[in-house]
Design an enzyme around this catalytic site. Structure first.
Site, PDB file in Angstrom:
ATOM      1  N   ASN A 111       0.896  -1.161   0.000  1.00 56.35           N
ATOM      2  CA  ASN A 111       0.000   0.000   0.000  1.00 56.35           C
ATOM      3  C   ASN A 111       0.933   1.209   0.000  1.00 56.35           C
ATOM      4  O   ASN A 111       1.620   1.454   0.989  1.00 56.35           O
ATOM      5  CB  ASN A 111      -0.876  -0.038   1.261  1.00 56.35           C
ATOM      6  CG  ASN A 111      -1.945   1.026   1.253  1.00 56.35           C
ATOM      7  OD1 ASN A 111      -1.797   2.060   0.581  1.00 56.35           O
ATOM      8  ND2 ASN A 111      -3.006   0.813   2.014  1.00 56.35           N
ATOM      9  N   LYS A 128       3.260   1.570   3.230  1.00 51.62           N
ATOM     10  CA  LYS A 128       2.568   1.539   4.522  1.00 51.62           C
ATOM     11  C   LYS A 128       3.189   0.498   5.445  1.00 51.62           C
ATOM     12  O   LYS A 128       3.430  -0.644   5.042  1.00 51.62           O
ATOM     13  CB  LYS A 128       1.096   1.207   4.297  1.00 51.62           C
ATOM     14  CG  LYS A 128       0.198   1.317   5.518  1.00 51.62           C
ATOM     15  CD  LYS A 128      -1.244   1.154   5.056  1.00 51.62           C
ATOM     16  CE  LYS A 128      -2.244   1.345   6.182  1.00 51.62           C
ATOM     17  NZ  LYS A 128      -3.658   1.249   5.665  1.00 51.62           N
TER      18      LYS A 128
END
Ligand code: ING
Length: 319
Positions: A111, A128
């Site tokens: 992500n 992320k």
């Protein structure tokens, strides 16, 4: 003369499951134009800004799963955004699902947020770190939050880059709830932290928290900014997306913790602020003069220990 940078939070409303990348890029271009017309030099888009928030479904078919990921960035569909931004001389931060293949051929699903400078050059990528939700299908939920089925944590942690005449860092969504996120970047001199998010207003493990979603969002963004003497930009993909109502309330927060600009709708909306980057020093050089006041010798548990370990029971002590 103080250093200034005009920054835009480019909030998005829902992206439908069947909305094509090209249709989404049209919306991003409109937000970019709006932000540019208001003087923005850096435009921050949300987390996973190219697709609907697909982790709300548990998809096992590999081909369907990968259809939500970008195999390259810029891609043919996003190239117009990169080109127009460079033409306008505006930098941007774009969240997307990244399919990455290592030199040894291993593929990874991240992500990701990409930071692009005003000349169109790629400054860096953030993947992320804190992946919330669950790994397996949990049919008891009204909708899934299966990010741990789709994404692995980023391998590089929290980096910062010299860009936009500043020191810029990035984080994504759940990362914003962990104080370590901001402090690691604060210890690298971050003056500006860019954070996209997709946050459903219903939190299945504890629905009591639903009514506090907006409060918790601003609480962590404002705390992170204040405690590290930096600006924080939090940008939502909000509104009711494929039946899931999601938090909007995008903000630009000053090192004082004050909100200097915010979005008031839950759709596509730009909030802009002209930031005095030297204002950070009012906090970095006083209350939060890390070198003068921090005592890392007392903080060891923060990086050496994962979960909480409680003290032994009283009776154990007397044995
Ligand atoms: N979303 C969430 C977040 O931290 C979550 C996880 C969902 C929190 C629902 C609370 C309620 O904002 C992402 N994408 O990390």
């Amino acid at each position: 003369m103080n250093r200034h940078l005009t920054v835009a939070a480019a909030q998005m409303g829902p992206i439908a499951r069947n909305e094509t990348r090209e249709q989404v890029v049209e919306r991003l271009l409109a937000l970019l134009a709006d932000a540019h017309s208001r003087g923005a030099e850096l435009v921050v888009f949300p987390e996973l800004a190219l697709t609907t928030f697909f982790p709300r479904w548990y998809i096992e078919d590999e081909a369907e799963m990968l259809s939500w990921f970008e195999h390259e960035m810029p891609s043919p569909a996003t190239k117009p955004l990169f080109e127009e931004a460079a033409r306008l001389g505006v930098g941007f931060c774009l969240g997307y699902a990244e399919l990455h293949t290592d030199e040894d051929g291993t593929t990874h699903r991240y992500n990701t947020q990409m930071l692009v400078e005003r000349d169109g050059s790629v400054v860096g990528k953030f993947r992320k770190v804190h992946i919330p939700g669950h790994e397996e299908h949990e049919p008891w939920r009204e909708f899934q939050h299966a990010e741990r089925h789709y994404f692995e944590p980023g391998p590089h942690g929290f980096e910062v880059w010299r860009a936009f005449g500043s020191v810029v860092g990035m984080a994504i969504c759940n990362d914003r709830r962990w104080p370590e996120t901001y402090r690691v970047m604060g210890l690298q001199g971050a003056e500006l932290i860019l954070i996209g998010y997709n946050t459903p207003l219903h939190y299945a493990p504890d629905p009591q928290q639903n009514a506090l979603a907006g409060f918790h969002n601003h609480l962590v963004l404002q705390s992170g900014a204040y405690q590290n003497g930096c600006y924080v930009v939090g940008v939502a993909k909000g509104g009711e997306e494929e039946g899931v109502d999601s938090l909007a309330q995008s903000v630009i927060v000053a090192p004082s913790g004050q909100i200097v600009a915010q979005c008031i709708t839950n759709g596509d909306e730009v909030a802009v602020a002209r930031l005095d980057l030297d204002y950070c020093d009012f906090y970095k050089n006083t209350l939060f003069d890390f070198h003068r006041y921090r005592l890392p010798e007392h903080y060891g548990l923060i990086s050496s220990q994962r979960g909480a370990v409680e003290p032994p029971d009283a009776q154990e002590e007397t044995e």
